[in-house]
Scaffold this active site. Structure first.
Site, PDB file in Angstrom:
ATOM      1  N   CYS A 153       0.970  -1.208   0.100  1.00  0.00           N
ATOM      2  CA  CYS A 153       0.031   0.104   0.097  1.00  0.00           C
ATOM      3  C   CYS A 153       0.879   1.368  -0.076  1.00  0.00           C
ATOM      4  O   CYS A 153       0.460   2.171  -0.736  1.00  0.00           O
ATOM      5  CB  CYS A 153      -1.083  -0.120   1.274  1.00  0.00           C
ATOM      6  SG  CYS A 153      -0.535  -0.902   2.523  1.00  0.00           S
ATOM      7  N   ARG A 155       7.338 -10.859   5.264  1.00  0.00           N
ATOM      8  CA  ARG A 155       7.041 -10.466   6.771  1.00  0.00           C
ATOM      9  C   ARG A 155       8.019 -11.460   7.582  1.00  0.00           C
ATOM     10  O   ARG A 155       7.871 -12.585   7.418  1.00  0.00           O
ATOM     11  CB  ARG A 155       5.834 -10.531   7.365  1.00  0.00           C
ATOM     12  CG  ARG A 155       5.002  -9.718   6.335  1.00  0.00           C
ATOM     13  CD  ARG A 155       3.471  -9.702   6.437  1.00  0.00           C
ATOM     14  NE  ARG A 155       2.750  -8.676   5.758  1.00  0.00           N
ATOM     15  CZ  ARG A 155       1.289  -8.546   5.523  1.00  0.00           C
ATOM     16  NH1 ARG A 155       0.819  -9.418   6.323  1.00  0.00           N
ATOM     17  NH2 ARG A 155       1.005  -7.653   4.807  1.00  0.00           N
ATOM     18  N   GLN A 162       0.859 -11.211  -2.617  1.00  0.00           N
ATOM     19  CA  GLN A 162      -0.802 -10.872  -2.515  1.00  0.00           C
ATOM     20  C   GLN A 162      -1.197 -10.393  -3.838  1.00  0.00           C
ATOM     21  O   GLN A 162      -0.412  -9.737  -4.729  1.00  0.00           O
ATOM     22  CB  GLN A 162      -0.650  -9.569  -1.531  1.00  0.00           C
ATOM     23  CG  GLN A 162      -0.297  -9.777  -0.188  1.00  0.00           C
ATOM     24  CD  GLN A 162      -0.122  -8.725   0.678  1.00  0.00           C
ATOM     25  OE1 GLN A 162       0.137  -7.631   0.333  1.00  0.00           O
ATOM     26  NE2 GLN A 162      -0.787  -8.690   1.820  1.00  0.00           N
ATOM     27  N   ASP A 167      -2.903  -8.237  -4.400  1.00  0.00           N
ATOM     28  CA  ASP A 167      -3.278  -6.836  -3.986  1.00  0.00           C
ATOM     29  C   ASP A 167      -3.891  -5.825  -4.812  1.00  0.00           C
ATOM     30  O   ASP A 167      -3.732  -5.781  -6.021  1.00  0.00           O
ATOM     31  CB  ASP A 167      -1.889  -6.281  -3.444  1.00  0.00           C
ATOM     32  CG  ASP A 167      -2.141  -5.631  -2.053  1.00  0.00           C
ATOM     33  OD1 ASP A 167      -3.285  -5.263  -1.625  1.00  0.00           O
ATOM     34  OD2 ASP A 167      -1.392  -5.065  -1.356  1.00  0.00           O
ATOM     35  N   HIS A 183      -5.311  -1.488  -4.332  1.00  0.00           N
ATOM     36  CA  HIS A 183      -5.672  -0.301  -3.369  1.00  0.00           C
ATOM     37  C   HIS A 183      -6.614   0.665  -4.378  1.00  0.00           C
ATOM     38  O   HIS A 183      -6.351   1.016  -5.356  1.00  0.00           O
ATOM     39  CB  HIS A 183      -4.498   0.615  -2.837  1.00  0.00           C
ATOM     40  CG  HIS A 183      -3.855  -0.378  -2.022  1.00  0.00           C
ATOM     41  ND1 HIS A 183      -2.653  -1.209  -2.628  1.00  0.00           N
ATOM     42  CD2 HIS A 183      -4.129  -0.768  -0.831  1.00  0.00           C
ATOM     43  CE1 HIS A 183      -2.355  -2.104  -1.605  1.00  0.00           C
ATOM     44  NE2 HIS A 183      -3.088  -1.738  -0.358  1.00  0.00           N
ATOM     45  N   LYS A 196     -12.284  -4.335   8.872  1.00  0.00           N
ATOM     46  CA  LYS A 196     -12.139  -5.149   7.908  1.00  0.00           C
ATOM     47  C   LYS A 196     -13.202  -6.338   7.734  1.00  0.00           C
ATOM     48  O   LYS A 196     -13.851  -6.754   8.592  1.00  0.00           O
ATOM     49  CB  LYS A 196     -10.646  -5.934   7.802  1.00  0.00           C
ATOM     50  CG  LYS A 196     -10.485  -6.595   8.740  1.00  0.00           C
ATOM     51  CD  LYS A 196      -8.907  -7.158   8.861  1.00  0.00           C
ATOM     52  CE  LYS A 196      -8.666  -8.224   9.846  1.00  0.00           C
ATOM     53  NZ  LYS A 196      -7.124  -8.559  10.076  1.00  0.00           N
ATOM     54  N   HIS A 239      -8.166  -1.335   1.092  1.00  0.00           N
ATOM     55  CA  HIS A 239      -7.403  -2.669   0.482  1.00  0.00           C
ATOM     56  C   HIS A 239      -7.784  -3.764   0.111  1.00  0.00           C
ATOM     57  O   HIS A 239      -8.982  -4.218   0.906  1.00  0.00           O
ATOM     58  CB  HIS A 239      -6.346  -2.825   1.630  1.00  0.00           C
ATOM     59  CG  HIS A 239      -5.553  -1.681   2.498  1.00  0.00           C
ATOM     60  ND1 HIS A 239      -4.298  -1.725   2.280  1.00  0.00           N
ATOM     61  CD2 HIS A 239      -6.088  -0.822   3.212  1.00  0.00           C
ATOM     62  CE1 HIS A 239      -4.020  -0.706   3.071  1.00  0.00           C
ATOM     63  NE2 HIS A 239      -5.216  -0.213   3.621  1.00  0.00           N
TER      64      HIS A 239
END
Length: 646
Positions: A337, A366, A384, A386, A388, A472, A518
């Site tokens: 992000c 991570r 991910q 992902d 946004h 979320k 997200h």
RNA sequence: GCCGAUGUAGCUCAGUUGGCCAGAGCUACUGAUUUGUAAUCAGUGGGUCGGGGGUUCGAAUCCCUCCAUCGGCUCCA
């Protein structure tokens, strides 16, 4: 007299002090034998508790989830009683029922308990169960409770009593064992007919990492031996689906100590599968108005100072990479992000452009605690799917709904029918854990709840489970062994736009702050594929299968024809190969079946002469022969239908 | 990170009171065979017994330590 309403609507007139067991006996002896507990006015109680007011009554048996819980809770007490005979002086923490069985946290002092002790404990439990000891409830004063456990020397129980209110404390006894317990319990131990202890593990007292670690013993019990056998068979079946086992057998992925723990290596077949999934989602996202972007794997420390992640996770993440000359610090990116925020900032935006949807299959790293790593579901490097979404406040709910639709599209295409949507809200008791204003949190939480309701999702609300920057909605599924995993996620974020000072110009020619969402329908490719493997037991749908078709010649003499067929299929974008080995056809079929290849084409003299193939479908057998053009058409039709989500 | 268990060939696993050159099946390789819907036959190769240290005349086996994996706990942007 009191009036008792039964689930079928029938109302019974009974004297004050009648028990649920009395009522069960009045209905039938059989029912009375099977009653484990009762639910009176919504509260689960002992079947032996006297009823003193009007109310609705449901008799709970093994077929009710609450009946099972009570049964297992009582089984935990039974195990405790057995443990006390073998480990005198053993101290007890808590022993609740769980989804499948129960556990008891114990402190056996300096006499460790291992799985080798299970047999004798199980036998003792069964021996005690056969005595059919009644569970006896007794109300005690706080003082008396203290006294009992002080004499027994059980500091954990004292710790628990400390937080209880005088007048609400109860003891339950069966046989020679007495425990502090809220109850309820089954009438007597006699109905526990089958016992199996599953595992021992360490568990912190009261779940606190700093507290003493107790020994947790997991077990499960049943009212019939047959049910235990069935349960164990089910576990065996689940083990066969374990993605770690199938991943190895089907050559999808591997790990290497040299590369590092928690860092999966995708083998060619796994990479193929993963690529199919990526292409599928990319196509759907393009259709839904997403804009692909690409960002690097590292980011300057400043980026994470701005995002706030440095402060929160800096010390607990992989430590920064330093440039040799300037000493600048770069972090492996733990999320995409912040990079995407900088893309948003690369030029000014008008309200007319919003929503803007940046999408990237972004690989992030991570630092997970070593004991946390688990196959592909918990790793240190993962990708991910992902994106946004930057939108105006008035677009949040609509965008949210669109994302839910995309997630549902994905789940449908992959045949995930059982999942729950978990709405994670912040803990109102502990607001300091979160960043952002009250007003923004309330707005975001409302948008999520409404969007989920509008799409009719099967939701559970978890208070206190929100991320630190926003609430979320997570889609949860279970793996083969019943462990729950989060797949897709949608998260509202009012925080990062603030921190990165993101703006757009409104119709009023003033600067406004966009809202960020997200979202990741798969969550991570690694975890999603892990769950997918278990979901289909490695029998991937044709459109995803790394090897769609394998062509098997009856003997080496037909390899030329086999290659001709293979080339034809490959030219139609079908993933086909030839088993050229000098093996008998039975062997080639067996190997292809084990590899779970969806289609086997057997070719010999007859097929070569007629330009046909003999089709064998994985798990189903011979389907007869057809021309290879027709076969190719059939495959392509199937793939096309599935990829469009039908 | 914590508690407990496990770690033998590419894979699945034998090998426990310490004792001849550490075994099997599959895989791989070589040869024979040319096969019709879930395993053709024969031969060959392949192991620092997770790494390191120690005890012992002698260690896969006993002890210590480190690493990884498994089951949980805690954690999960």
């Amino acid at each position: 007299m009191i009036q008792i309403t039964l689930p079928d609507g029938k109302i019974l007139e009974k004297p004050v002090g009648t028990t649920s067991m009395d009522i069960a006996k009045g209905i039938s002896e059989g029912l009375a034998r099977n009653v484990l507990a009762a639910k009176f006015n919504g509260q689960v109680i002992d079947a032996s508790r006297p009823l003193n007011s009007n109310g609705t009554l449901e008799l709970l048996t093994w077929d009710h989830s609450e009946g099972k819980s009570t049964f297992w809770h009582s089984s935990a007490h039974l195990m405790a009683e057995a443990l006390e005979t073998f480990f005198p002086g053993i101290k007890f923490g808590i022993g609740p029922p769980i989804e499948n069985g129960f556990y008891y946290d114990v402190d056996p002092g300096d006499q460790p308990i291992s799985s080798e002790d299970f047999k004798k404990i199980e036998d003792k439990m069964l021996e005690l169960a056969r005595q059919s000891s009644q569970f006896v409830r007794r109300e005690v004063s706080k003082e008396e409770a203290f006294q009992y456990f002080t004499e027994k020397g059980d500091q954990y129980k004292l710790d628990l009593i400390k937080d209880l209110q005088d007048g609400t404390i109860t003891f339950y006894s069966q046989g020679n064992f007495t425990d502090l317990c809220r109850g309820p319990h089954i009438p007597d131990t006699g109905s526990i007919k089958a016992v199996k202890l599953m595992s021992v593990a360490g568990a912190y007292w009261r779940g606190d990492e700093k507290s003493k670690q107790l020994t947790r013993i997991y077990g499960i019990t049943f009212p019939k031996q047959k049910e235990l056998t069935e349960y164990l068979t089910l576990l065996e079946e689940a083990k066969k689906r374990d993605h770690r086992k199938l991943g190895k057998e089907l050559e999808l992925f591997t790990f290497s100590e040299k590369v590092g723990m928690g860092l999966p290596l995708w083998l060619p077949k796994g990479a193929q599968l993963r690529d199919r999934l990526e292409q599928f989602l990319k196509k759907a996202q393009l259709k839904a108005g997403y804009l692909p972007v690409v960002t690097p794997h590292i980011g300057n420390k400043d980026l994470y100072v701005t995002s706030g992640h440095y402060e929160k996770y800096g010390a607990d993440s992989f430590q920064p990479i330093r440039t040799p000359a300037e000493g600048e610090e770069f972090f492996l990116k733990p999320m995409n992000c912040p990079h995407h925020c900088e893309i948003y900032k690369s030029k000014p935006h008008s309200y007319k452009e919003l929503p803007i949807r940046y999408a990237e299959f972004g690989t992030v790293y991570r630092y997970e605690q070593s004991g946390e790593l688990h196959g592909l579901t918990r790793v240190r490097g993962f990708t991910q799917d992902d994106a946004h979404l930057f939108c105006r406040p008035d677009q949040v709910k609509d965008e949210f709904i669109k994302v839910i639709d995309l997630v549902l599209f994905v789940f449908r295409a992959l045949d995930f029918k059982e999942f729950i949507a978990q709405v994670s809200l912040r803990d109102p008791e502990n607001k300091t854990k979160y960043i952002g204003t009250d007003e923004n949190w309330e707005k975001a939480e409302r948008a999520i709840v409404e969007a989920a309701a509008e799409r009719g999702l099967n939701t559970v609300v978890e208070t206190g489970e929100a991320a630190f920057y926003g609430p979320k909605l997570d889609f949860m599924v279970k793996d083969a062994l019943g462990r729950k995993w989060q797949l897709g996620t949608i998260q509202v974020d009012y925080n990062l736009p603030e921190r990165f000072e993101l703006e757009y110009t409104g119709a009023d020619n003033q600067k406004h702050r966009p809202v960020m969402i997200h979202r990741a329908p798969f969550g991570s490719m690694e975890r999603f594929i892990a769950v997918l493997i278990e979901h289909c037991a490695g029998n991937f749908p044709l459109w995803l299968s790394p090897e769609q078709v394998i062509i098997l010649g009856i003997s080496e003499k037909y390899n030329d024809y086999a290659h001709k067929v293979s080339e034809f299929l490959k030219n139609s974008d079908i993933r086909a190969s030839v088993d050229e080995r000098d093996e008998k056809i039975g062997k080639k079929i067996r190997d292809a079946e084990i590899r779970k290849v969806p289609y086997m084409l057997i070719v010999g003299e007859k097929e070569a002469a007629e330009n046909t193939v003999s089709v064998r479908k994985h798990g189903q057998g011979d389907m007869g022969s057809m021309s290879f053009e027709k076969f190719s058409e059939m495959i392509l039709d199937d793939v096309k239908a599935r990829m469009s989500g039908n």
